[in-house]
Design a protein around this motif. Sequence first.
Motif, PDB file in Angstrom:
ATOM      1  N   ILE A 206       0.841  -1.192   0.000  1.00 25.30           N
ATOM      2  CA  ILE A 206       0.000   0.000   0.000  1.00 25.30           C
ATOM      3  C   ILE A 206       0.878   1.245   0.000  1.00 25.30           C
ATOM      4  CG2 ILE A 206      -2.000  -1.080   1.083  1.00 25.30           C
ATOM      5  CD1 ILE A 206      -1.075   0.039   3.765  1.00 25.30           C
ATOM      6  N   ILE A 207       0.366   2.309  -0.619  1.00 29.66           N
ATOM      7  CA  ILE A 207       1.088   3.585  -0.693  1.00 29.66           C
ATOM      8  C   ILE A 207       0.121   4.719  -0.384  1.00 29.66           C
ATOM      9  CG2 ILE A 207       2.373   5.186  -2.173  1.00 29.66           C
ATOM     10  CD1 ILE A 207       3.216   2.803  -3.881  1.00 29.66           C
ATOM     11  N   ASN A 208       0.533   5.589   0.527  1.00 29.68           N
ATOM     12  CA  ASN A 208      -0.211   6.819   0.802  1.00 29.68           C
ATOM     13  C   ASN A 208       0.611   7.990   0.285  1.00 29.68           C
ATOM     14  OD1 ASN A 208      -1.453   9.128   1.885  1.00 29.68           O
ATOM     15  ND2 ASN A 208      -2.148   8.019   3.700  1.00 29.68           N
ATOM     16  N   PRO A 209       0.204   8.604  -0.837  1.00 30.27           N
ATOM     17  CA  PRO A 209       0.995   9.680  -1.440  1.00 30.27           C
ATOM     18  C   PRO A 209       1.091  10.930  -0.575  1.00 30.27           C
ATOM     19  CG  PRO A 209      -1.110   9.479  -2.566  1.00 30.27           C
ATOM     20  CD  PRO A 209      -1.011   8.320  -1.625  1.00 30.27           C
ATOM     21  N   MET A 210       0.269  11.015   0.462  1.00 31.64           N
ATOM     22  CA  MET A 210       0.354  12.160   1.364  1.00 31.64           C
ATOM     23  C   MET A 210       1.570  12.067   2.274  1.00 31.64           C
ATOM     24  SD  MET A 210      -2.219  14.060   0.568  1.00 31.64           S
ATOM     25  CE  MET A 210      -2.461  15.172   1.947  1.00 31.64           C
TER      26      MET A 210
END
Length: 337
Positions: A206-210
């Motif tokens: 998973i990736i959270n660009p924030m």
Amino acid sequence: MKYIVCEKPQEFLIKEKEMPVRKEGEVLLKIRKIGVCGTDIHAFGGTQPFFEYPRILGHELAAEYIEGEAPGFKKGDKVTFIPYFHCGKCIACTNGLTNCCANIKVFGVHIDGGMAEYISVPEQYLLHGQGLDYDQLALVEPLAIAAHGVRRAAVTAKDTVLVMGVGPIGIGLINFAKIAGAKVIAMDINQYRLNFCKEELGADEIINPMTEDVVEKLKEYTNGNMPTVVIDATGNRNVMNSAFNYISHGGRFVLVGLQKGELAFSHPEFHKRESTLMSSRNATTEDFEYVIECLKAGKIDPSKYITHRANFEDMIGEFGKWIDPKNNVIKALIELD
């Protein structure tokens, strides 16, 4: 009968009108469950393309067969239907691409939909419930959208798939990419939904660009190769434009999400990768049948999707809560007695 209409952006009203009169070739259905989707949210917010007000929304529908002459159906059957009414004559239809008919009328978008106690629809679009319950049947249409997107991308076990945006459609994309055997990376700014994808759906990463550098994380998760398939389910122009930097050489970029503006990307960067860009619109009968098979086989668990419910009468008061990210809604259902 009662129905709910989106009178204008930010305004739902509950009203009454006469029961629909079934025409020849149509069936009368009693609506049992209505799924709330991104199209409904965009229509309510005033950001849905190809849209006019007032409009009765609702196209993720589970219903009871009440009356008609559709072969193989009887009163009381649990059913759903394909809500994309095609002309049968245009170039797309004659090539079997009824999902992108040049004259398409999407139920609940271009024409009034199913936020009503009863509806009448052409029998040719009707689908047998095949033993599924009303909750499952209300999920068939959004899952078909996802199944079509994955099929457009021709996902296999060799692929690493980046799914951008993990609302209900994005979650379906993850499901079907995993069923195809691919490695899946989920990306969103909602950490709750990302954790849900990891813990409940088996997303590999998973990736959270924030909080994270997207390109660096993608390089890390793909040994520097980048994803072979990128699928957008955000409908956000900035996200779509950025995603051209995420595609591997020889990779495919599929746009399931829809926005009003233009796309912009570096042609040399796109060209040197021999990238493929494609849109994915609606779904075909094949996709609907595949979804029903997957639900019957237990490959998709509806209980992981449906997080919020409301009765028909209470829907207007609940809708504002459903679109508030802090309430962690995955899929909301409107229920009728």
